[in-house]
Each structure stands twice: as C-alpha cells, then as structure tokens.
Design a protein around this motif. Structure first.
Motif, PDB file in Angstrom:
ATOM      1  N   UNK A   1       0.848  -1.191   0.000  1.00 14.52           N
ATOM      2  CA  UNK A   1       0.000   0.000   0.000  1.00 14.52           C
ATOM      3  C   UNK A   1       0.884   1.241   0.000  1.00 14.52           C
ATOM      4  N   UNK A   2       0.675   2.120  -0.993  1.00 11.34           N
ATOM      5  CA  UNK A   2       1.286   3.448  -0.980  1.00 11.34           C
ATOM      6  C   UNK A   2       0.311   4.349  -0.236  1.00 11.34           C
ATOM      7  N   UNK A   3       0.731   4.860   0.927  1.00  8.79           N
ATOM      8  CA  UNK A   3      -0.205   5.462   1.866  1.00  8.79           C
ATOM      9  C   UNK A   3       0.215   6.866   2.276  1.00  8.79           C
ATOM     10  N   UNK A   4      -0.626   7.845   1.968  1.00  6.60           N
ATOM     11  CA  UNK A   4      -0.426   9.209   2.443  1.00  6.60           C
ATOM     12  C   UNK A   4      -0.630   9.240   3.957  1.00  6.60           C
ATOM     13  N   UNK A   5      -0.045  10.214   4.635  1.00 10.19           N
ATOM     14  CA  UNK A   5      -0.181  10.297   6.091  1.00 10.19           C
ATOM     15  C   UNK A   5      -1.259  11.295   6.501  1.00 10.19           C
ATOM     16  N   UNK A   6      -1.177  12.515   6.018  1.00 12.28           N
ATOM     17  CA  UNK A   6      -2.160  13.519   6.398  1.00 12.28           C
ATOM     18  C   UNK A   6      -3.347  13.469   5.446  1.00 12.28           C
ATOM     19  N   UNK A   7      -4.475  12.958   5.947  1.00 10.38           N
ATOM     20  CA  UNK A   7      -5.689  12.831   5.154  1.00 10.38           C
ATOM     21  C   UNK A   7      -6.891  13.181   6.014  1.00 10.38           C
ATOM     22  N   UNK A   8      -8.013  13.507   5.397  1.00 14.02           N
ATOM     23  CA  UNK A   8      -9.236  13.766   6.172  1.00 14.02           C
ATOM     24  C   UNK A   8      -9.705  12.517   6.911  1.00 14.02           C
ATOM     25  N   UNK A   9     -10.331  12.701   8.041  1.00  9.78           N
ATOM     26  CA  UNK A   9     -11.010  11.666   8.816  1.00  9.78           C
ATOM     27  C   UNK A   9     -10.043  10.731   9.539  1.00  9.78           C
ATOM     28  N   UNK A  10      -9.251   9.979   8.813  1.00 11.57           N
ATOM     29  CA  UNK A  10      -8.249   9.094   9.418  1.00 11.57           C
ATOM     30  C   UNK A  10      -6.901   9.381   8.789  1.00 11.57           C
ATOM     31  N   UNK A  11      -5.830   9.440   9.596  1.00  8.74           N
ATOM     32  CA  UNK A  11      -4.511   9.604   9.002  1.00  8.74           C
ATOM     33  C   UNK A  11      -3.920   8.235   8.645  1.00  8.74           C
ATOM     34  N   UNK A  12      -2.766   8.258   8.014  1.00  9.02           N
ATOM     35  CA  UNK A  12      -2.177   7.010   7.539  1.00  9.02           C
ATOM     36  C   UNK A  12      -1.865   6.023   8.645  1.00  9.02           C
ATOM     37  N   UNK A  13      -1.405   6.504   9.796  1.00 10.74           N
ATOM     38  CA  UNK A  13      -1.081   5.605  10.904  1.00 10.74           C
ATOM     39  C   UNK A  13      -2.338   4.944  11.460  1.00 10.74           C
ATOM     40  N   UNK A  14      -3.432   5.679  11.488  1.00 10.79           N
ATOM     41  CA  UNK A  14      -4.691   5.109  11.965  1.00 10.79           C
ATOM     42  C   UNK A  14      -5.227   4.073  10.981  1.00 10.79           C
ATOM     43  N   UNK A  15      -4.976   4.283   9.689  1.00 12.78           N
ATOM     44  CA  UNK A  15      -5.342   3.279   8.688  1.00 12.78           C
ATOM     45  C   UNK A  15      -4.615   1.968   8.963  1.00 12.78           C
ATOM     46  N   UNK A  16      -3.326   2.050   9.244  1.00 12.92           N
ATOM     47  CA  UNK A  16      -2.548   0.840   9.538  1.00 12.92           C
ATOM     48  C   UNK A  16      -3.079   0.140  10.779  1.00 12.92           C
ATOM     49  N   UNK A  17      -3.422   0.925  11.812  1.00 15.81           N
ATOM     50  CA  UNK A  17      -3.947   0.332  13.043  1.00 15.81           C
ATOM     51  C   UNK A  17      -5.226  -0.439  12.789  1.00 15.81           C
ATOM     52  N   UNK A  18      -6.105   0.132  11.966  1.00 16.92           N
ATOM     53  CA  UNK A  18      -7.406  -0.486  11.731  1.00 16.92           C
ATOM     54  C   UNK A  18      -7.352  -1.607  10.699  1.00 16.92           C
ATOM     55  N   UNK A  19      -6.530  -1.436   9.679  1.00 15.18           N
ATOM     56  CA  UNK A  19      -6.484  -2.416   8.593  1.00 15.18           C
ATOM     57  C   UNK A  19      -5.547  -3.575   8.891  1.00 15.18           C
ATOM     58  N   UNK A  20      -4.619  -3.371   9.820  1.00 18.05           N
ATOM     59  CA  UNK A  20      -3.690  -4.440  10.149  1.00 18.05           C
ATOM     60  C   UNK A  20      -2.420  -4.363   9.321  1.00 18.05           C
ATOM     61  N   UNK A  21      -1.479  -5.239   9.644  1.00 23.21           N
ATOM     62  CA  UNK A  21      -0.147  -5.162   9.032  1.00 23.21           C
ATOM     63  C   UNK A  21       0.178  -6.347   8.142  1.00 23.21           C
TER      64      UNK A  21
END
Length: 242
Positions: free
Chosen positions: A50-70
């Motif tokens: 996943x190519x993942x931006x960090x600063x985004x609306x609603x959820x940031x990139x780190x929160x995406x990783x937390x929720x989606x898993x590794x």
C-alpha cells in the motif's frame, strides 16, 4: 504484486500510477481518497503493498494501519518529514518524501519487494526506543464491523479489561477493542488516566469521590458507577489528586 494507492490528492495518486506503470508485474487493485476508503479496500482486496499518504481527512495514515492491520506492506508517501520515525515504528518498508523522483520511487519499490521476500526488518531494533518517545494518545480507534468509532480520550470515563480485549466506556456507551489493558495504559496520559485496579483504568476527571469499605476502597464516578480500587491504585489516585 497487488497494490493499493491512498492519497487525498488526485495528482498525487496520478504520479504513483505513472511511476508504477514502468513495472509490468504491478496490479493496482484500488485507489482511495481518504482513510475510511483505505481501511475498507485493504480489508477487502488483501494487497501486497500500500502506498499510503499520512495527512488525510477523517483518518490519518497511521490510523489506517492500526485499523487495517499489518498483513500488507506499507510505503508512506508524504510532504512532511517529521513522521519518518513513526512510519518505521509501524514497520513501513520505506518513506517517500514529496516531491520524489522515479529513481527514488523505484528504490522504495525494491525495498518492498525485498520485504515481501521475507527479509528481516532493518529497523526493528529501534522500535522500542522510538515508541517510548511517542506522545500520549489523543483519540482511540475502534473497529466495529464496517464501522469505525473515533473516540477522543477526554470523553473516556474508564476502561475495563476483558481477557485479550478492553471495554472502553465513554459517554454512556461501551466499545470493545482488541487490545491488552497494559498496552493501552502505556499509551495514555499518565497525568489523566490511572490504573486503579488490575482490571480498570480510570479517567481521574470522572471521579466524584473515593469510598472506604471494610476491607477495600471504591471509586465513585460522577455518573454513579462504582469501580474497585486496589491499595496501589489508591496511592496513585492520591498522588494525582492530593
């Protein structure tokens, strides 16, 4: 290699698409413009990278990783270099700082291929030290099926251990999260939250009074909830509220 591209800017996603076009073995299985879309796509598409931006609306990139898993590998793509250390704490395989060249992009992709091949994480040794420097949590993310609850820590009354889960009580509602109580305790502000019992973390601001029983103490919250307080927990409370 199955790839997902996540960025809230169309031009940024377009550049990743353009650079990926030079690699015949890449399949872009989804593009996402915000964190919620990303969590859904990562869960449903099971990408390799996943190519993942960090600063985004609603959820940031780190929160995406937390929720989606590794299970997937992540390459963070951002215009801000201050997030680099945290990116490696969540085992990102690389960190692309905008603007970047095709050469730098290809280097990051090569790192991802090596990582997918089972190579050891070169930054694992510094993760513990880095985590110790993190700021306390200001919000907690809880995945509930297809929904994501974002709870500001100031709204939390108390947290209760339930085996490998915690029950977070906030504004009259309970939310179950797959996390150990000790792990959450270490991430919260120690000046606002205290472990009053082996099974409970309490928001100091929610205490109405402490009651002494025959052989034990209890914390009475402003909403009337009664929680047990151990001897060590009582000393912690006294140290914080005097």
């Amino acid at each position: 290699m199955r790839v997902i591209v996540v960025d809230d800017e169309d031009l940024a996603r377009g550049l990743v698409r353009e650079f990926l076009a030079a690699h015949a073995d890449i399949e872009i299985v989804a593009e996402c413009a915000n964190g919620f879309e990303a969590v859904k796509a990562i869960t449903e598409c099971d990408p390799d990278l996943v190519f993942l931006d960090i600063q985004m609306p609603k959820l940031n990139g780190f929160e995406v990783v937390e929720l989606a898993g590794r299970r997937a590998r992540y390459i963070f793509v951002t215009a801000y270099d201050q997030y680099a250390l945290k990116a490696f704490e969540v085992h990102a395989v690389d960190y692309l700082l905008k603007p970047y060249s095709q050469k730098r992009f290809d280097e990051a992709l090569a790192h991802a291929r090596t990582s997918l091949g089972g190579a050891p994480d070169p930054v694992a040794a510094v993760v513990g030290e880095a985590l110790a420097r993190n700021k306390p949590l200001d919000r907690i993310l809880i995945r509930d099926g297809a929904k994501v609850h974002v709870i500001g820590v100031e709204k939390i009354d108390y947290i209760e251990a339930q085996d490998d889960y915690v029950q977070i009580h906030a504004e009259g509602k309970g939310y179950l999260k797959n996390q150990r109580l000790a792990e959450l305790e270490s991430a919260l502000d120690a000046g606002a939250f205290v472990r009053v019992h082996r099974s409970y973390i309490l928001n100091i601001g929610c205490i109405s009074r402490i009651e002494q029983g025959k052989d034990s103490h209890s914390a009475i919250l402003k909403d009337g909830t009664r929680l047990p307080v151990s001897r060590s927990g009582l000393q912690k409370v006294k140290a914080l509220i005097g």
